[in-house]
Design a protein around this motif. Structure first.
Motif, mmCIF file in Angstrom:
data_model
loop_
_atom_site.group_PDB
_atom_site.id
_atom_site.type_symbol
_atom_site.label_atom_id
_atom_site.label_comp_id
_atom_site.label_asym_id
_atom_site.label_seq_id
_atom_site.Cartn_x
_atom_site.Cartn_y
_atom_site.Cartn_z
ATOM 1 N N ARG A 94 3.478 10.401 -5.748
ATOM 2 C CA ARG A 94 4.621 9.510 -6.938
ATOM 3 C C ARG A 94 6.193 9.840 -7.148
ATOM 4 N N SER A 95 6.581 10.875 -6.184
ATOM 5 C CA SER A 95 8.000 11.371 -6.300
ATOM 6 C C SER A 95 8.391 10.394 -4.654
ATOM 7 N N ASP A 142 2.900 8.397 8.203
ATOM 8 C CA ASP A 142 2.305 8.800 6.835
ATOM 9 C C ASP A 142 1.469 7.114 6.516
ATOM 10 N N GLY A 143 0.648 6.822 6.828
ATOM 11 C CA GLY A 143 -0.465 6.179 6.890
ATOM 12 C C GLY A 143 -1.476 6.470 5.466
ATOM 13 N N GLN A 144 -2.148 5.007 5.188
ATOM 14 C CA GLN A 144 -3.117 5.364 3.903
ATOM 15 C C GLN A 144 -4.726 4.801 4.403
ATOM 16 N N PHE A 145 -5.433 5.251 4.293
ATOM 17 C CA PHE A 145 -7.122 4.352 4.615
ATOM 18 C C PHE A 145 -7.471 3.381 2.817
ATOM 19 N N VAL A 159 0.666 -1.388 0.001
ATOM 20 C CA VAL A 159 -0.256 0.042 -0.052
ATOM 21 C C VAL A 159 0.965 1.506 -0.364
ATOM 22 N N GLY A 160 2.008 0.753 0.470
ATOM 23 C CA GLY A 160 2.803 2.065 0.422
ATOM 24 C C GLY A 160 3.112 2.293 -1.463
ATOM 25 N N PHE A 161 2.429 1.937 -2.227
ATOM 26 C CA PHE A 161 2.552 2.516 -3.872
ATOM 27 C C PHE A 161 1.213 3.884 -3.614
ATOM 28 N N TYR A 162 1.076 4.189 -2.859
ATOM 29 C CA TYR A 162 -0.170 5.317 -2.665
ATOM 30 C C TYR A 162 0.800 6.573 -2.296
#
Length: 299
Positions: free
Chosen positions: A135-136, A270-273, A113-116
């Motif tokens: 993207r960077s 710095d996470g993601q949902f 999920v680190g892709f995001y």
């Protein structure tokens, strides 16, 4: 089914091998003796892919190989190790599939999920649009190339499924094992602000999703390997404390994480949902869709 498997001795790989009883497994491992002792001598073992010209005769390839991304600071050298431990073997597997007259019907390959990148409170499906800043980020660059190298193997004969995996919760390792000691002492709590997303999945569902993708011939493309109910770091800490009957109010300060891990602290701060939209649409049913249910099962 005859399956070629990389990363079999890892946290997910060990559980996957145990679930694939009755299948013919060929396992790639740098230490075949140690792997056989861990996983069983009923499987075939190869030290490397170098002596293979193609993958004719294999029905499926599952690629879970890669240097663990947490635990070490991301020096320039460590970043190279993280990237090439994933890119090189994925590139080689894709090349071998392309060189096969009778290639495997399915190639399942890892991502994360680190892709995001850092996404704040947005809920993300596989079709999320990323900003130039996201993207960077290093994790996006690592995952984007990793995924493309796997997708290069796709054809009318071989479907490719990419797994963007979140935090895998299991009994015998992984993130949960690292969290338990302080939480059991009543010293646990949220990380940083506590607002960042934690996209998690129970190990049984992780293995179940891989098996689902193996057997469902309509599945191809990218799949978020996460439960349908991501939570914030604060909610995760509170739930874990409740299941353990311990307080969970002592935060791990962001500055301490940055001092310890440097740039790698972004994984915690710095996470993601992330939502498993594609898996749900294809009919995969989660045994543990909710965090409290998953933690109670594991603990």
């Amino acid at each position: 089914m005859k399956i070629l498997l990389t990363g079999a001795t890892g946290f997910i790989g060990r559980q996957l091998v145990a679930s694939l009883g009755g299948q013919q497994l060929t396992i790639i491992s740098r230490d075949c003796g140690a792997a056989a002792e861990l996983l069983g001598d009923e499987h075939s073992y190869l030290k490397s892919l170098d002596k293979l010209d193609n993958l004719n005769g294999f029905d499926a390839v599952i690629n879970l190989a890669g240097e663990p991304i947490v635990g070490k600071r991301w020096s320039d050298e460590q970043k190279k190790i993280l990237c090439h431990s994933r890119w090189d073997i994925t590139s080689l597997l894709s090349a071998l599939i392309q060189q096969s007259d009778n290639p495997p019907a399915v190639f399942i390959s890892g991502s994360a999920v680190g892709f995001y990148g850092a996404q704040g409170s947005d809920r993300l499906t596989e079709d999320a649009t990323l900003s130039a800043a996201q993207r960077s980020e290093f994790t996006h660059k690592l995952c984007a190339k990793w995924e493309q190298l796997a997708l290069d193997a796709g054809s009318d004969q071989t479907r490719v499924c990419v797994l963007r995996t979140g935090i895998v919760l299991g009994k015998q390792g992984g993130a949960l094992a690292k969290m338990l000691p302080p939480f059991k002492l009543g010293l646990g709590g949220p990380i940083g602000s506590g607002h960042q997303g934690m996209s998690w999945i129970h190990m049984d569902d992780m293995v179940g999703l891989i098996r689902f993708l193996l057997g469902n011939h309509d599945c191809r493309g990218v799949f978020n390997a996460v439960a349908p109910n991501p939570v914030s770091s604060a909610v995760f800490a509170h739930s874990l404390g409740e299941v353990l009957h311990r307080p969970a109010v002592l935060p791990a300060p962001a500055f301490a994480m940055k001092l310890m891990l440097g740039e790698a602290s972004t994984l915690l701060l710095d996470g993601q949902f992330v939502l498993p939209d594609h898996a749900v649409r294809m009919g995969f049913g989660f045994r543990f869709p909710n965090l409290r249910q998953a933690l109670e099962n594991l603990l």
